[in-house]
Write an enzyme that holds these catalytic residues in place. Structure first.
Site, PDB file in Angstrom:
ATOM      1  N   GLN A   1       0.824  -1.212   0.000  1.00 20.31           N
ATOM      2  CA  GLN A   1       0.000   0.000   0.000  1.00 20.31           C
ATOM      3  C   GLN A   1       0.861   1.267   0.000  1.00 20.31           C
ATOM      4  OE1 GLN A   1      -2.769  -0.270   3.270  1.00 20.31           O
ATOM      5  NE2 GLN A   1      -3.544  -2.248   2.599  1.00 20.31           N
ATOM      6  N   CYS A   2       1.905   1.255  -0.788  1.00 15.44           N
ATOM      7  CA  CYS A   2       2.883   2.337  -0.827  1.00 15.44           C
ATOM      8  C   CYS A   2       2.841   3.000  -2.203  1.00 15.44           C
ATOM      9  CB  CYS A   2       4.272   1.742  -0.554  1.00 15.44           C
ATOM     10  SG  CYS A   2       5.650   2.899  -0.657  1.00 15.44           S
ATOM     11  N   GLY A   3       3.226   4.254  -2.260  1.00 16.53           N
ATOM     12  CA  GLY A   3       3.329   4.930  -3.543  1.00 16.53           C
ATOM     13  C   GLY A   3       4.331   4.267  -4.478  1.00 16.53           C
TER      14      GLY A   3
END
Length: 169
Positions: free
Chosen positions: A40-42
């Site tokens: 769930q990271c950029g």
């Protein structure tokens, strides 16, 4: 001989996503890119680029090792099954993935303590000392002898590392 004594990663082990132990000596003779990952990271779309590197160089003795980590912004909250499903269905990941680990601090996995000591980054106020990993998708390039060659920060895209991998193959 310990990993620190011979200065390689081959004395370490970790658990695969299914919980089975994996000795890193099983990867002896391969060029490795070891990455702390998160779903769930950029930077999560880098999974696609990591898989592309694995597809491009895998038959020449290269592999990516992914280590999910929840230390940065709680961006890897899922369990092993959720991580596996996400990586396979969303990004077609086929390279080895391991159980969630910590990469900094007193509970850091011994492999990451070794990697960060062997290839420190920059000290950044509020983000830790030179050895600390600053965020998800920090990458460590390891040669065929198990020695850390280079560390790349999160912003380094996988395709930007291809030339360095090529030199080691």
């Amino acid at each position: 001989m310990t990993a620190q004594a011979n200065n390689t990663i081959y004395g370490f082990s970790a658990n695969a996503l299914d919980g089975s132990p994996v000795a890193l000596r099983d990867f002896e003779g391969k060029v490795l890119l070891i990455v702390n990952t998160a779903s769930q990271c950029g930077f999560t779309p880098q999974y696609q680029g990591l898989q592309a590197l694995y597809n491009r160089f895998g038959d020449r003795g290269f592999t990516v090792l992914g280590f999910p980590c929840n230390q940065f912004g709680q961006q890897e909250p899922g369990g092993s099954g959720e991580i596996k499903n996400f990586c396979e269905t969303r990004y077609g990941v086929t390279f080895p993935l391991f159980e969630k680990v910590e990469v900094n601090g007193p509970n850091a996995h011994p492999l990451f303590k070794f990697l960060t000591a062997a290839s420190p980054g920059m000290a950044i106020p509020f983000l830790g000392g030179a050895e600390d990993i600053k965020w998800n998708f920090t990458k460590f390039l390891v040669d065929r002898q198990g020695k850390v060659v280079k560390r790349y920060g999160s912003i380094a895209k996988p395709d930007e590392i291809a030339a360095d991998i090529e030199k080691l193959l």
